[in-house]
Design an enzyme around this catalytic site. Structure first.
Site, PDB file in Angstrom:
ATOM      1  N   GLU A 130       0.953  -1.195   0.040  1.00  0.00           N
ATOM      2  CA  GLU A 130      -0.032  -0.159  -0.069  1.00  0.00           C
ATOM      3  C   GLU A 130       0.826   1.169   0.027  1.00  0.00           C
ATOM      4  OE1 GLU A 130      -2.230   0.485   3.545  1.00  0.00           O
ATOM      5  OE2 GLU A 130      -3.445   2.090   2.865  1.00  0.00           O
ATOM      6  N   GLU A 180     -12.097   2.869   4.693  1.00  0.00           N
ATOM      7  CA  GLU A 180     -11.010   3.102   5.635  1.00  0.00           C
ATOM      8  C   GLU A 180     -11.363   4.657   6.148  1.00  0.00           C
ATOM      9  OE1 GLU A 180      -6.783   1.785   6.422  1.00  0.00           O
ATOM     10  OE2 GLU A 180      -6.624   3.514   5.010  1.00  0.00           O
TER      11      GLU A 180
HETATM   12 MN    MN Z   1      -4.865   2.820   3.781  1.00  0.00          MN
END
Ligand code: MN
Length: 318
Positions: free
Chosen positions: A168, A265
């Site tokens: 990520e 998120e």
């Molecule tokens: Mn994230």
């Protein structure tokens, strides 16, 4: 060697869905005690999500974390799938030439793979390639090479457990190594040249919004390597209440024929621990009620998916 299927395997609610909807456990709870695990898993299922992303629980006895068996029981009871995440920190950084620090990071990554395998999760993602921190200097060829070396070894262990490893990329204030999809593709290509075929590109829209020319460009640059998304607003609050170009994002995902999770998120100091709040700078309380937030988020995502051609698009190279 036969090619490895980079798509994340699921066994319950997310199985067979083109774009299963996920939610980060940090929307619900801080930590993973039995009570927190129950609240997060049951709340996610009730809100209509297909999977929950569980940060690797603190294994120290003082934390009182739920056992993997208890977590598996909750997943089986609710029908939810799970994935696992972590972010390395300065004391466990692999983007370094310090051998002891790197060894701690490698141990944490291997522990994350072991936890994923223990709960039947097929994905470990996050800031797995460097510390999540504001570095004082650029990465060097030597620190980058060490990260590649460690991840090559961790990916081999993950592959044996049928686990995919996600990278990520994050904004410049949270890593000096991978800040864009294009940089991450280059990094993945180097892992691929070392025989790693179970690593994925993970886009977080909050980070991409800071660093890319557009979210659509990020999806385009990621190409076939894209395997996981964090959908997080420009200010980390409720999806749809910030300045992100959601229609541009979903249009690009449809054009790419993306097949994989879409995981919400969002962080609020009303829920996360003080340590997490401080790590990510979640100073302002943009929401306070996880139930309201998750129900609005799942509705927003369903609208975005329906308004785009995502579910009817054909895959190109995924
Ligand atoms: Mn994230």
């Amino acid at each position: 060697m036969a090619g490895f299927d980079r798509r994340i395997p699921f066994r319950r609610a997310a199985a067979g869905k083109a774009v299963p909807l996920g939610v980060h456990a940090g929307l619900w709870v801080s930590g993973w005690t039995p009570g927190a695990a129950r609240a997060a898993v049951e709340g996610s299922a009730a809100a209509g999500f297909d999977l929950i992303e569980i940060p690797v629980p603190d294994a120290s006895p003082a934390a009182g974390s739920a056992t993997p068996a208890l977590t598996v029981g909750l997943l089986e009871d609710t029908g939810l799938d799970a994935v696992v995440s972590l972010a390395l920190d300065p004391s466990s950084d692999i983007n370094t030439t310090d051998a002891a620090t790197s060894a701690r990071g490698e141990r944490r990554l291997l522990d994350a793979v072991e936890f994923a395998a223990a709960i039947g999760a097929g994905y470990v993602g996050g800031v797995t390639y460097s510390a999540m921190t504001k570095y004082a200097h650029p990465a060097t060829a030597a620190t980058r090479a060490n990260s590649l070396d460690v991840l090559t070894r961790v990916a081999a262990v993950a592959r044996e457990a049928d686990v995919r490893l996600g990278l990520e990329y994050v904004n410049r204030y949270e890593s000096n190594l991978l800040n864009t999809a294009a940089q991450t593709v280059d990094f993945l290509d180097e892992l691929g040249a070392r025989g790693v075929d179970n690593a994925l590109l993970h886009i977080d829209t909050y980070h991409a919004n800071s660093e890319e020319t557009s979210l659509a460009a990020a999806v385009h640059d990621a190409g076939a390597a894209l395997g996981y998304l964090h959908l997080s607003e420009s200010h980390r609050g409720a999806p749809g209440t910030g300045s992100l170009d959601w229609s541009g994002l979903f249009g690009a995902l449809a054009a790419a024929g993306y097949r994989g999770p879409l995981t919400v998120e969002s962080f609020s100091p009303a829920v996360v621990s003080a340590a997490t709040r401080d790590e990510i700078g979640a100073w302002r309380e943009l929401w306070s009620d996880p139930v309201a937030l998750t129900h609005s988020a799942v509705g927003f995502l369903r609208e975005q998916v329906a308004a785009s051609a995502l579910l009817t698009s054909t895959t190109e190279g995924m």
